[in-house]
Design a protein around this motif. Structure first.
Motif, short mmCIF file in Angstrom:
data_model
loop_
_atom_site.label_atom_id
_atom_site.label_comp_id
_atom_site.label_asym_id
_atom_site.label_seq_id
_atom_site.Cartn_x
_atom_site.Cartn_y
_atom_site.Cartn_z
N ALA A 1 0.85 -1.20 0.00
CA ALA A 1 0.00 0.00 0.00
C ALA A 1 0.88 1.24 0.00
N PHE A 2 0.57 2.16 -0.91
CA PHE A 2 1.24 3.45 -0.93
C PHE A 2 0.30 4.46 -1.56
N SER A 3 0.67 5.72 -1.51
CA SER A 3 -0.21 6.77 -2.00
C SER A 3 -0.15 6.86 -3.53
N PRO A 4 -1.14 7.51 -4.15
CA PRO A 4 -1.09 7.74 -5.60
C PRO A 4 -0.24 8.95 -5.98
N CYS A 5 0.50 9.51 -5.02
CA CYS A 5 1.32 10.69 -5.29
C CYS A 5 2.48 10.33 -6.22
N PRO A 6 2.94 11.29 -7.02
CA PRO A 6 3.96 11.00 -8.03
C PRO A 6 5.24 10.39 -7.49
N ASN A 7 5.69 10.81 -6.30
CA ASN A 7 6.94 10.23 -5.80
C ASN A 7 6.79 8.74 -5.51
N ASP A 8 5.63 8.33 -4.98
CA ASP A 8 5.42 6.92 -4.67
C ASP A 8 5.24 6.08 -5.93
N THR A 9 4.45 6.56 -6.86
CA THR A 9 4.24 5.79 -8.09
C THR A 9 5.52 5.73 -8.92
N PHE A 10 6.31 6.78 -8.88
CA PHE A 10 7.60 6.78 -9.57
C PHE A 10 8.53 5.73 -8.95
N VAL A 11 8.62 5.70 -7.62
CA VAL A 11 9.52 4.79 -6.92
C VAL A 11 9.09 3.34 -7.10
N PHE B 1 2.45 -8.29 -7.01
CA PHE B 1 1.98 -7.40 -5.95
C PHE B 1 0.53 -6.99 -6.17
N GLU B 2 -0.22 -7.03 -5.10
CA GLU B 2 -1.58 -6.48 -5.07
C GLU B 2 -1.47 -5.10 -4.42
N VAL B 3 -1.76 -4.06 -5.20
CA VAL B 3 -1.50 -2.69 -4.76
C VAL B 3 -2.77 -2.03 -4.24
N THR B 4 -2.65 -1.39 -3.08
CA THR B 4 -3.70 -0.52 -2.55
C THR B 4 -3.17 0.91 -2.60
N TYR B 5 -3.89 1.79 -3.29
CA TYR B 5 -3.52 3.21 -3.34
C TYR B 5 -4.36 3.94 -2.30
N ALA B 6 -3.70 4.59 -1.37
CA ALA B 6 -4.44 5.20 -0.27
C ALA B 6 -3.75 6.45 0.24
N ASP B 7 -4.55 7.42 0.65
CA ASP B 7 -4.08 8.63 1.29
C ASP B 7 -3.30 8.28 2.55
N GLU C 1 -2.63 -7.49 7.51
CA GLU C 1 -2.67 -8.28 6.28
C GLU C 1 -1.81 -7.66 5.19
N LEU C 2 -1.55 -6.37 5.32
CA LEU C 2 -0.70 -5.69 4.34
C LEU C 2 0.76 -5.97 4.67
N ASP C 3 1.51 -6.32 3.63
CA ASP C 3 2.90 -6.74 3.83
C ASP C 3 3.88 -5.56 3.85
N ILE C 4 3.69 -4.62 2.92
CA ILE C 4 4.58 -3.46 2.79
C ILE C 4 3.70 -2.22 2.70
N MET C 5 4.10 -1.16 3.40
CA MET C 5 3.29 0.07 3.40
C MET C 5 4.15 1.31 3.44
N LYS C 6 3.64 2.37 2.87
CA LYS C 6 4.19 3.72 3.04
C LYS C 6 3.35 4.42 4.10
N ILE C 7 4.00 4.84 5.19
CA ILE C 7 3.31 5.56 6.25
C ILE C 7 4.14 6.78 6.63
N SER C 8 3.63 7.58 7.54
CA SER C 8 4.39 8.70 8.07
C SER C 8 5.40 8.20 9.10
N TYR C 9 6.57 8.83 9.14
CA TYR C 9 7.52 8.50 10.20
C TYR C 9 6.91 8.72 11.57
N ALA C 10 6.02 9.69 11.67
CA ALA C 10 5.39 9.99 12.95
C ALA C 10 4.51 8.84 13.44
#
Length: 283
Positions: A4-14, A29-35, A48-57
């Motif tokens: 899971a990661f955001s649809p923002c350009p930096n995430d989709t680029f990476v 990979f089964e991708v979830t695009y989420a704010d 259930e999600l294996d890899i995620m982009k989250i805030s460091y906070a």
């Protein structure tokens, strides 16, 4: 594997190469695009999600189930969140030197567990007499219109809003990234990549680093994918977004990256803003 990661350009680029099967010896990979607000909460409630982009906070809430992966995330300089209010002089942003403007005001934020909000709280504790008033959580793309329309008094914005806020007739109260950098000398820790500790984390790190390297080597390969997911964004804005948030720290956190993360979380723990955690567990 679920990611899971955001649809923002930096995430989709990476992650373009990784989720499109362009990196050898990787699973599908089964991708979830989420704010970011959604992924921050998913990390704490849905393993259930294996890899995620989250805030460091949000890291204090997800350990020890997940481990920080030292690549693929977003840190940098000159890329911090902004606090905006209505009012624009038509040629350039007017920066208010008086933080008391926010005393008792309604402020919209993109997530209560975002790095942006944590930086805002640390800054406000030092600079806003009596503190701000009500905090309203809303998707980041709704914040600027809400400030423009007078639905809220100020907004905390991230990502491409750095390049577009003048279009909404807004002005800058503070650049929290500039405040953080001048106060600490460190880069701004924004988005983290985490993976379940039960997985082969060395493989995941290798896959993500390879995806970053592929993105840099073949920058045109992901353009269609990036723009399909960018939210009504001009291609030049999307590219500026990528240029700002995909940098040396995306390839590897390094010592400066880890120092930025631990400094942020230690300050937050000292202020009672996040749960106590063992910072050594981040390595």
């Amino acid at each position: 594997m679920k990611i899971a990661f955001s649809p923002c350009p930096n995430d989709t680029f990476v992650f373009h190469a990784l989720v499109h099967g362009l990196i050898p010896d990787t699973p599908s990979f089964e991708v979830t695009y989420a704010d970011i607000d959604i992924t921050n909460n998913l990390a704490a409630t849905n393993n259930e999600l294996d890899i995620m982009k989250i805030s460091y906070a949000a890291l204090p809430w997800i350990l020890p189930e997940y481990k920080l992966i030292p690549c693929g995330g977003a840190l940098g300089r000159g890329c911090g969140p902004l606090v905006l209010t209505a009012g624009y002089n038509g040629t350039e942003a007017t920066v208010s030197p008086d933080p008391s403007l926010l005393s008792g005001k309604r402020v919209a934020v993109p997530s209560e567990r975002s790095t942006a909000y944590l930086l805002f709280r640390l800054w406000a504790a030092q600079n806003v007499p009596g503190g701000v008033g009500e905090i309203v959580v809303m998707p980041f793309h709704e914040i600027m219109p809400a400030v423009r329309d007078g639905l809220i008094d100020a907004g905390l914005v991230i990502h491409e809003a750095r390049f577009t806020y003048q279009n909404y007739g807004l002005s800058q109260v503070v650049d929290l990234g500039s405040w953080w950098e001048s106060d600490t000398g460190l880069p701004i820790p924004l988005g983290a990549i985490i993976a379940r500790r039960s997985l082969d984390l060395s493989n995941i790190q290798r896959w993500i680093q390879s995806s970053v390297e592929y993105a840099w080597q073949y920058p045109d390969a992901s353009k269609k994918y990036v723009m399909e997911h960018a939210q009504e964004m001009d291609s030049s804005v999307a590219q500026s977004h990528i240029d700002l948030y995909v940098n040396e720290f995306t390839a590897s956190l390094g010592e400066d990256g880890y120092a930025a993360i631990t400094t942020l979380l230690q300050r937050a723990m000292d202020e009672g803003l996040v749960p106590q955690m063992d910072l050594l567990s981040l390595r």
